[in-house]
Design a protein around this motif. Structure first.
Motif, PDB file in Angstrom:
ATOM      1  N   ARG A 106       0.813  -1.209   0.000  1.00  0.00           N
ATOM      2  CA  ARG A 106       0.000   0.000   0.000  1.00  0.00           C
ATOM      3  C   ARG A 106       0.852   1.267   0.000  1.00  0.00           C
ATOM      4  N   VAL A 162       1.659   3.487  -3.172  1.00  0.00           N
ATOM      5  CA  VAL A 162       0.424   3.932  -3.819  1.00  0.00           C
ATOM      6  C   VAL A 162      -0.274   4.994  -2.969  1.00  0.00           C
ATOM      7  N   VAL A 163      -0.452   4.693  -1.700  1.00  0.00           N
ATOM      8  CA  VAL A 163      -1.197   5.611  -0.831  1.00  0.00           C
ATOM      9  C   VAL A 163      -0.442   6.930  -0.666  1.00  0.00           C
ATOM     10  N   HIS A 193      -0.995   9.003  -3.729  1.00  0.00           N
ATOM     11  CA  HIS A 193      -2.375   9.394  -3.993  1.00  0.00           C
ATOM     12  C   HIS A 193      -2.935  10.323  -2.928  1.00  0.00           C
ATOM     13  N   SER A 194      -2.151  10.605  -1.923  1.00  0.00           N
ATOM     14  CA  SER A 194      -2.697  11.486  -0.879  1.00  0.00           C
ATOM     15  C   SER A 194      -1.662  12.535  -0.497  1.00  0.00           C
ATOM     16  N   VAL A 232      -0.481  10.952   5.243  1.00  0.00           N
ATOM     17  CA  VAL A 232      -1.016   9.615   5.515  1.00  0.00           C
ATOM     18  C   VAL A 232      -1.034   9.332   7.009  1.00  0.00           C
ATOM     19  N   ASP A 292      -0.610  -0.910   8.047  1.00  0.00           N
ATOM     20  CA  ASP A 292      -1.237  -0.207   6.931  1.00  0.00           C
ATOM     21  C   ASP A 292      -0.761   1.244   6.909  1.00  0.00           C
ATOM     22  N   GLU A 323      -2.838   4.649   5.697  1.00  0.00           N
ATOM     23  CA  GLU A 323      -4.156   5.073   5.232  1.00  0.00           C
ATOM     24  C   GLU A 323      -4.080   6.512   4.734  1.00  0.00           C
ATOM     25  N   PRO A 324      -4.835   6.843   3.688  1.00  0.00           N
ATOM     26  CA  PRO A 324      -4.786   8.202   3.148  1.00  0.00           C
ATOM     27  C   PRO A 324      -5.351   9.197   4.163  1.00  0.00           C
ATOM     28  N   THR A 366      -6.644   9.454   9.708  1.00  0.00           N
ATOM     29  CA  THR A 366      -7.667   8.518  10.194  1.00  0.00           C
ATOM     30  C   THR A 366      -7.453   8.204  11.670  1.00  0.00           C
TER      31      THR A 366
END
Lengths: 665, 665
Positions: free
Chosen positions: A203, A206-207, A210-211, A215, A226, A228-229, A232
């Motif tokens: 991940r 990519v993440v 894309h963010s 993150v 993980d 996460e974008p 969170t």
């Protein structure tokens, strides 16, 4: 207590203060209380807190007494006083700043953290400074907002879950800064170890891209599970499971606040293959395929419960990163697919006391792909992870009082602490408490008599028996607590003698005139006491009644238990009257009337205020290991700290057992 | 070199001796040799071994020179002299007993291991005693039989695989000994850490009781992956994989002997999605599904190869406990399912340099259920795990000579060591060496011209060109080594000038009369040199020929490479003539003619004996990390020890590149 905590001189790592965070300052004597007082209640001089030092925390004004040498951070944590920290008191985050009134040595870490002026005015890192004399401690307002949660038997737990999230905004890579994605993340999250799962590495590139490199890293213990974008950090959940032989309970926790979001319970789907541990073990011995089937059924139960709590709590399963499982050794083995046969036959050996951290997927759970399962360790084949969880939840390892923990059931687990040592054993109580082998026995469900009060000499036979019935419906049978109550009352009014025999009819008519007409015979002439007649002309056999054989069953059960705790008392050189608190645990123990338990001799003859229902401590312990890494370490430490005493190995067991059959005078 | 190895004063953990175990005693100067000499060959005074101490081992008579302060155990290990040990030189097993002639300090461990008399006569633990002066070391015959294996570029590796087996006969449990199965096993296997997999815990109770408690523990690193009935210590295998962009090679190793049992190779099944790294990365950028497909194809390739070597070697897949994977950063990312896009576009960033230990099942491999995959770490997006493996196999980190490592290919990886420091870079050489963009280019397959010799002035034009052709068949095209040879020979005979231009026809007739008729023009008038005419009247375009543009392609490629190594030389303050050995690595480099490589300037102008074909060093390095945990640690240590130099970041790259286009005078 954590293993890395410096203990007082005597028992390393033991004898620390318990919870009691809700108490306010000063000492408190006696009284019934679930919260653990910070000073000893009665007992020996050591238990009185001799040689301890008092820390008074400002601005709360709370005082605590701890063994000399304990770090100020630990003293605060144990008592539910929140001190800033992200490393959990390991000397790395340098956030646990406090100001002391008295002199205190300056460490190299202190020098790097504070100015000379601050050092001069008493600022130190709480995790590095030890309490050696009475001192006042000023605790600044929290920056990282550690929160505390009340769990178990009045335990205050500072939230420090294994599941951590960190929101970071990373600088983007350039030819002048070609650090790998992982190195970039690690450099930004400097207070946690990040050992990446393959999933997280998949991940990561990519993440990040894309963010905008903003993150949230999701960490479980030291595993990066993980990325996460965006931010969170507010979404962080775990599920605590009390994996009972009969009932399985799941609690969905919000790890940010420590609060339960949803609770669900259901019958263990293994039930059709056997009502108790032994029949399920037997099933695996009779049929090669039974183990796989039982594992499947356990996992189906878990899957259904986890789905239910997520749905009820409105939480995406992918936002659940950890599961804690507390079950007895057999339920644990079956859920993990481990052959339980050696648990069921002498010499009763476990495959392992502790279990590796598993993936949720190993148990068929569709949570976050990197979600982990932490399984509570077990002390013996018959003192399982549920009991370790119970000890944790009731603070057996953190209290200086003499305390007896009894989880009543088919297998009865008993633990005794004198404030320094803990000994434990398991007593084979048989199925009486769960309604098994009892003529009118039933589980604690609607229609079960759970409370019995007798008025032997009152004017009105119609009101001589008062019954508490679950669901307030027509009584259908007798559950465990009703059984104990009934026998206890019959002993009290003199209808049962000390040996457990129903008295002759003429004695009955004399000692309990209002109840004499309830003495009857059934079938082969066995004597019974009628608790409830569905109709005026119903024969005794059609009534809810207690038979002579039922009384014998209960006697066997309670004798096994009292033999257990009396041997443990002997092991620690104590007598029953020294016990300062009895914790009745488990789904059965919690409903038991303390007075009845004393009367039949199930627990030592103590003032009833010392006998406390502890509730579902297994589930509470499972929650605690999710909420606090410190408590998780404590659960593992119990494996070293607790001595298991095997009863079946003792030559004198049978003699003692026979001695315990009679009811106390 | 292991990180825990005490290094000499100057460069911690560097500068130790290399392999050279096959050499016999004494010093040896110069000469072409794959084995690494224990003393320096030429070079600076430090490299000559100034300040080193000589250890002479009995009974072998072998002498080695090492930096003072190195432990006797490490000095022996590095030189392939087997000293008893099960802990690998960490001071715990107390088996590495040696007797020294000179005085040596006595440690507490020595006192616990030897009698006073033994200590007096010089016995010490080899891992605790440091070489501070010349000394003789008596090594007793082996008890635990560590074996050595020759791997890589003459490296002798003492066998100490991560995969270990221990046969134990356990006492059966009793009521007096209720240790858990795992505790019982751990107590018996006291020289290894056993952290059990769930699978192993499932097997444990069953296998113990079905084999009279006589079992073999299977350990990978610190994981207990299985318990096997009886004694299976003789069956222990692993697979080393060289995961090439074009070709993938798998070697099945017997870890007990260190020998290869079977080798298999096949084209990487990803080929249809792109011939090289860049086209495969592009494929993932153009099509969202391509990454999953490429991962699937990589794994299919691995599965097929692993099946093949197991079948050929007669080894059950369940007896394979570990896999090592050495590939470039892109092949590694694709095999693991990690998005390679950031590797393909500036600033060329990896997701991670190092990878977690995976399960073989993560790659779809049906080996032992607990089999692990160790992935060689990478130094940069274009200096991947294959190069780290190559550095390991060629002992780049253990040799005091100035050595240049060149893996020639589309992406050319270059490393330079001065005996203390290692710098590395990647040069974008383009596809010329793999036959791409070359008019008659082809891969090194049957029909490819791989050797070219020209006789410019001989009497017979028919024999003026000698070609070495793969498969001894009719020539069909030109592979990379043939291309280098052809250009090199044309420069030598004067048909190409130093700038890379074909000389005018009249000059050609004068300098190379026997070859002049092979100069021709094709298509748009481009000049070509005909290497092979299929028939006497075949037009030049139908012949195997080398065109002017082909020469330009090669110039670009070699200029990129020589710019790379010349910048690395500058980085370490060296000049080309100081390079003592050039290692040509990879499937292409190994076939390259050293003389031709020098002639076109692909490598520094050095005596050809200093230029050595290193073979498939990636595959050898993969073997080494399977055979030796010490080497595995060494591979990880390279991440810290090697400095990556990014060429595309350098303002002067283009100027230097242009300077390097010409052929050396």
């Amino acid at each position: 207590m954590d293993r890395d905590t410096p203990g007082p001189g005597g028992g390393p790592g033991r004898g620390g203060p318990g919870g009691g965070g809700r108490r306010g300052r000063g000492r408190r004597r006696g009284g019934r209380g679930l919260g653990v007082s910070v000073t000893a209640v009665g007992g020996t001089p050591e238990a009185e807190g001799a040689g301890r030092v008092t820390l008074t925390f400002a601005p709360s004004g709370r005082s605590v007494r701890v063994p000399p040498g304990v770090s100020v951070f630990d003293a605060a944590s144990w008592n539910g006083i929140a001190v800033d920290s992200t490393c959990g008191g390991h000397g790395t985050c340098r956030k646990c700043r406090v100001r002391l009134t008295g002199p205190a040595p300056v460490t190299a870490h202190d020098e790097r953290t504070f100015t000379a002026e601050e050092l001069g005015s008493g600022w130190r890192l709480a995790c590095l400074v030890r309490a050696t004399e009475d001192v006042e401690v000023e605790v600044p307002p929290l920056v990282t907002r550690p929160k505390a949660s009340t769990v178990g038997v009045g335990r205050q737990v500072i939230l420090h879950p294994a599941v951590q999230k960190r929101y970071v905004e990373l600088t983007e890579p350039s030819l002048a800064d070609q650090r790998t994605d992982l190195a970039r993340l690690r450099d930004a999250v400097d207070d946690l170890v990040l050992e990446p799962d393959l999933y997280a590495l998949r991940r990561l590139p990519v993440v990040l891209r894309h963010s905008d490199f903003k993150v949230t890293a999701v960490v479980v213990d030291e595993a990066l599970v993980d990325v996460e974008p965006g931010d969170t950090t507010g979404r962080r959940h775990a599920v605590a499971v009390d994996l009972g032989t009969t009932t399985v309970v799941a609690t969905l926790l919000d790890l940010g606040t420590g609060t339960p979001v949803a609770v669900a319970s259901m019958l263990n789907r293994q039930q059709p293959l056997g009502a108790d541990v032994i029949t399920r073990i037997s099933a695996t011995m009779l049929d090669r395929r039974a183990l796989a089937r039982l594992t499947e059924l356990a996992q189906e139960t878990l899957v259904a419960l986890v789905e239910e709590v997520c749905a009820e709590g409105g939480v995406e399963p992918a936002e659940v990163y950890e599961v804690a499982l507390a079950g007895n050794a057999t339920m644990t083995a079956l859920a993990l697919g481990v052959d339980p046969e050696p648990l069921g036959v002498a010499p009763f050996v476990q495959a392992s006391a502790d279990w590796p951290v598993l993936r949720a997927a190993d148990l068929g759970l569709a949570l976050h792909p990197g979600a982990r399962v932490v399984v509570l360790p077990a002390l013996g084949a018959y003192v399982g992870g549920d009991i370790v969880a119970g000890m944790l939840a009731s603070g057996m390892d953190r209290d200086s009082r003499v305390r007896l923990f009894v989880d009543v059931g088919t297998n009865c687990e008993i633990a005794l602490s004198d404030g320094e040592r803990i000994v434990t054993t398991a007593a084979p109580a048989g199925p009486a408490f769960e309604g098994g082998a009892i003529r009118c026995g039933m589980r604690a469900a609607d229609g079960a008599v759970e409370v019995v009060r007798l008025d032997a000499t009152g004017p009105d036979p119609a009101t001589a028996v008062s019954l508490g019935v679950i669901g307030d419906v027509e009584p259908r049978g007798l559950c465990g607590s009703g059984l104990v109550d009934a026998v206890s009352e019959l002993v009290r009014v003199g209808l049962l003698d000390a040996s457990g025999r129903f008295v002759p009819d003429e004695v009955a008519a004399s000692v309990a005139p209002a109840l004499a007409d309830r003495m009857a015979r059934v079938g082969d002439g066995e004597r019974v006491f009628v608790l409830h007649r569905p109709s005026a002309d119903a024969p005794a056999a059609a009534c809810v009644h207690l038979s002579q054989r039922d009384v014998r069953e209960l006697q066997f059960a309670k004798a096994a238990i009292s033999t257990g705790w009396s041997l443990l008392l002997e092991e620690l050189g104590l007598v029953a009257s020294q016990v300062q608190q009895v914790l009745l645990a488990g789904s059965f123990g919690s409903y038991l009337s303390p007075a009845s338990a004393v009367r039949i001799g199930l627990v030592p003859a103590l003032p009833v205020l010392r006998i406390v229902s502890a509730g579902n401590v297994a589930g509470e312990g499972a929650k605690m290991v999710l909420l606090s890494q410190r408590e998780r370490t404590g659960a593992r430490a119990l494996l070293e700290e607790v001595t298991y005493v095997e009863l079946s190995d003792r030559a004198d067991f049978n003699d003692r057992f026979v001695d315990q059959l009679a009811f106390p005078p």
